[in-house]
Design a protein around this motif. Structure first.
Motif, mmCIF file in Angstrom:
data_model
loop_
_atom_site.group_PDB
_atom_site.id
_atom_site.type_symbol
_atom_site.label_atom_id
_atom_site.label_comp_id
_atom_site.label_asym_id
_atom_site.label_seq_id
_atom_site.Cartn_x
_atom_site.Cartn_y
_atom_site.Cartn_z
ATOM 1 N N ASP A 145 -24.153 -19.967 -14.783
ATOM 2 C CA ASP A 145 -24.539 -20.692 -15.959
ATOM 3 C C ASP A 145 -26.015 -21.415 -15.960
ATOM 4 O OD1 ASP A 145 -22.016 -20.121 -17.118
ATOM 5 O OD2 ASP A 145 -21.328 -22.295 -16.553
ATOM 6 N N ALA A 146 -26.146 -21.825 -14.864
ATOM 7 C CA ALA A 146 -27.480 -22.427 -14.554
ATOM 8 C C ALA A 146 -28.695 -21.299 -14.918
ATOM 9 C CB ALA A 146 -27.923 -23.043 -13.314
ATOM 10 N N ALA A 147 -28.419 -20.078 -14.497
ATOM 11 C CA ALA A 147 -29.470 -18.807 -14.562
ATOM 12 C C ALA A 147 -29.308 -18.412 -16.031
ATOM 13 C CB ALA A 147 -28.889 -17.785 -13.704
ATOM 14 N N ILE A 148 -28.518 -18.515 -16.729
ATOM 15 C CA ILE A 148 -28.184 -18.084 -18.154
ATOM 16 C C ILE A 148 -29.129 -19.192 -19.094
ATOM 17 C CG2 ILE A 148 -26.917 -17.481 -20.303
ATOM 18 C CD1 ILE A 148 -24.646 -16.367 -18.321
ATOM 19 N N SER A 149 -28.800 -20.336 -18.525
ATOM 20 C CA SER A 149 -29.611 -21.233 -19.489
ATOM 21 C C SER A 149 -30.981 -21.277 -19.247
ATOM 22 C CB SER A 149 -29.169 -22.804 -19.079
ATOM 23 O OG SER A 149 -29.717 -23.103 -17.827
ATOM 24 N N ARG A 150 -31.706 -20.592 -18.278
ATOM 25 C CA ARG A 150 -33.244 -20.530 -18.038
ATOM 26 C C ARG A 150 -33.800 -19.270 -18.225
ATOM 27 N NH1 ARG A 150 -34.726 -25.284 -15.373
ATOM 28 N NH2 ARG A 150 -36.589 -24.711 -16.360
ATOM 29 N N LEU A 151 -32.990 -18.451 -19.118
ATOM 30 C CA LEU A 151 -33.633 -17.011 -19.379
ATOM 31 C C LEU A 151 -34.875 -16.894 -20.209
ATOM 32 C CD1 LEU A 151 -30.235 -15.003 -19.763
ATOM 33 C CD2 LEU A 151 -32.180 -14.591 -17.828
ATOM 34 N N GLN A 183 -31.408 -11.249 -24.327
ATOM 35 C CA GLN A 183 -32.439 -11.816 -23.368
ATOM 36 C C GLN A 183 -32.819 -11.009 -22.375
ATOM 37 O OE1 GLN A 183 -29.497 -13.408 -24.023
ATOM 38 N NE2 GLN A 183 -29.532 -15.542 -23.677
ATOM 39 N N ILE A 184 -32.072 -9.807 -22.051
ATOM 40 C CA ILE A 184 -32.499 -9.003 -21.120
ATOM 41 C C ILE A 184 -33.588 -7.781 -22.113
ATOM 42 C CG2 ILE A 184 -32.104 -6.927 -19.761
ATOM 43 C CD1 ILE A 184 -31.527 -10.038 -18.543
ATOM 44 N N MET A 185 -32.916 -7.421 -22.980
ATOM 45 C CA MET A 185 -33.876 -6.700 -24.132
ATOM 46 C C MET A 185 -35.076 -7.457 -24.281
ATOM 47 S SD MET A 185 -33.306 -6.106 -28.197
ATOM 48 C CE MET A 185 -33.689 -7.657 -28.497
ATOM 49 N N THR A 186 -35.297 -8.829 -24.425
ATOM 50 C CA THR A 186 -36.460 -9.395 -24.606
ATOM 51 C C THR A 186 -37.356 -9.474 -23.367
ATOM 52 O OG1 THR A 186 -35.324 -11.000 -26.217
ATOM 53 C CG2 THR A 186 -37.345 -11.815 -25.325
ATOM 54 N N ALA A 187 -36.725 -9.541 -22.376
ATOM 55 C CA ALA A 187 -37.462 -9.494 -21.075
ATOM 56 C C ALA A 187 -37.949 -8.312 -21.012
ATOM 57 C CB ALA A 187 -36.611 -9.756 -19.788
ATOM 58 N N ALA A 198 -38.892 -7.718 -13.829
ATOM 59 C CA ALA A 198 -37.644 -8.109 -13.585
ATOM 60 C C ALA A 198 -36.396 -7.669 -14.742
ATOM 61 C CB ALA A 198 -37.436 -9.686 -13.635
ATOM 62 N N GLY A 199 -36.768 -7.558 -15.900
ATOM 63 C CA GLY A 199 -35.925 -7.109 -16.908
ATOM 64 C C GLY A 199 -35.536 -5.702 -16.788
ATOM 65 N N VAL A 200 -36.400 -4.975 -16.337
ATOM 66 C CA VAL A 200 -36.207 -3.427 -16.296
ATOM 67 C C VAL A 200 -35.200 -3.327 -14.990
ATOM 68 C CG1 VAL A 200 -36.960 -1.347 -15.187
ATOM 69 C CG2 VAL A 200 -38.073 -2.362 -17.253
ATOM 70 N N THR A 220 -33.464 -0.195 -25.423
ATOM 71 C CA THR A 220 -34.760 -0.861 -25.074
ATOM 72 C C THR A 220 -35.152 0.001 -23.926
ATOM 73 O OG1 THR A 220 -34.091 -2.784 -26.090
ATOM 74 C CG2 THR A 220 -35.971 -2.680 -24.623
ATOM 75 N N LEU A 221 -34.321 0.472 -22.872
ATOM 76 C CA LEU A 221 -34.717 0.846 -21.661
ATOM 77 C C LEU A 221 -35.517 2.088 -21.941
ATOM 78 C CD1 LEU A 221 -34.800 0.831 -18.615
ATOM 79 C CD2 LEU A 221 -32.592 2.143 -18.429
ATOM 80 N N PRO A 222 -35.341 3.113 -22.662
ATOM 81 C CA PRO A 222 -36.170 4.185 -22.812
ATOM 82 C C PRO A 222 -37.558 3.756 -23.227
ATOM 83 C CG PRO A 222 -34.250 4.517 -23.915
ATOM 84 C CD PRO A 222 -34.073 3.281 -23.391
ATOM 85 N N GLU A 223 -37.847 2.481 -23.993
ATOM 86 C CA GLU A 223 -39.261 2.331 -24.359
ATOM 87 C C GLU A 223 -40.209 1.921 -23.198
ATOM 88 O OE1 GLU A 223 -38.943 -1.326 -26.819
ATOM 89 O OE2 GLU A 223 -37.488 -0.667 -28.252
ATOM 90 N N THR A 224 -39.335 1.456 -22.100
ATOM 91 C CA THR A 224 -40.185 0.816 -21.072
ATOM 92 C C THR A 224 -40.803 2.392 -20.106
ATOM 93 O OG1 THR A 224 -38.352 0.903 -19.526
ATOM 94 C CG2 THR A 224 -38.752 -1.124 -20.874
#
Length: 292
Positions: A145-151, A183-187, A198-200, A220-224
């Motif tokens: 929960d702490a990690a998700i709140s700081r994404l 959030q992972i897409m945004t990262a 980190a997102g990839v 989104t992964l293929p974009e990277t």
């Protein structure tokens, strides 16, 4: 600082195939833990920086013994001046690299750090959670929960560490992090290359586990694959190969992916020999008649 057993976990009692011998405290003998114990911070004659130096010295030869000082290191990070704080942060990072399982019995304190409003404290807690989650994801899940709140934290190191926690815990428990898809897409589209990296890396872990739960990450992964940062570019391809190996039918834009993989080598990507060819062959089986 408390040294209580972590709540809600029995995963720390046994490690299979642990090359670093990352046994939990329950498996560590008294003799082994007693050897090389560092000085207590309650000894007023020991300056915080001197104490940290002694912990580092002990960690390099006996990280099991140095694990007893983790609570003191956290206290130094929280309460002492910058020189001592930075030294303690580096010592904690060293412990996480050498023997992350030592964070297990300090999980309550680490989660408190991860949840702190101060970025420098939150980062230290989240980094420790990320390191712990690589060997004890069920224990590190207590800090999810702490990690998700700081994404979306403005502090880049904190954001990176939070993304790493989601990836490590999510690889073992994908259902626990499904709400992080956006959030992972945004990262992966972040202006900062270290956040994109980190997102990839997290995308590769989540899509290797359960791609159906992360549709935005999938698309989104293929974009990277076109990222202009060499490290992001490399890990994007490696993450895609992992995705193909685990869930080939879920890979989008298969022809585009095949064409891109045809231009790279295993050596470039740092993957096992034959991995790129195997991924291409797998995807070609879904595209009958497609000719490179």
């Amino acid at each position: 600082m408390s040294r209580d057993s972590p709540p809600g976990s029995n995963s720390g009692l046994e490690t299979v195939g642990d090359e670093q011998k990352n046994r939990s405290v329950e498996q560590t003998s008294d003799e082994e833990r007693a050897t090389g114990i560092v000085a207590e911070t309650s000894d007023e004659s020991v300056e915080p920086t001197e104490f940290v130096d002694s912990v580092v010295e002990t960690a390099l030869t006996n990280p099991v013994a140095a694990g007893d000082a983790i609570g003191d290191l956290l206290a130094i990070v929280r309460d002492c001046d910058e020189d001592a704080r930075v030294a303690a942060e580096e010592a904690l990072d060293l412990m996480g690299l050498l023997r992350p399982v030592e964070f297990e019995v300090w999980i309550g304190d680490i989660v408190q750090f991860a949840s702190a409003d101060r970025d420098e404290l939150s980062f230290v807690g989240l980094r420790a959670l990320a390191q712990l989650s690589a060997v004890r994801p069920a224990v590190a899940k207590n800090g999810l929960d702490a990690a998700i709140s700081r994404l979306q934290a403005q502090h880049v190191p904190t954001r990176r560490a939070a993304i790493a926690v989601v990836g490590e815990v999510g690889e073992a428990f994908p259902e626990a992090v499904t709400q992080t898809d956006r959030q992972i897409m945004t990262a992966m589209r972040d202006a900062n290359s270290s956040v994109r990296l980190a997102g990839v890396m997290t995308a590769g872990k989540l899509l290797g586990a359960e791609p159906n739960q992360f549709p935005r990450t999938v698309s989104t992964l293929p974009e990277t694959l076109d990222d202009d940062d060499e490290e992001v570019w490399e890990y994007a391809h490696a993450a895609l190969i992992h995705f193909v190996r685990e869930h080939p039918s879920q890979v989008p834009e298969k022809r585009h992916v095949i064409e891109r993989l045809a231009t790279v080598s295993d050596e470039e990507l740092g993957v096992r020999e034959g991995a790129t060819k195997d991924a291409m062959t797998t995807l070609l089986s879904y595209e009958p008649g497609f000719d490179l």
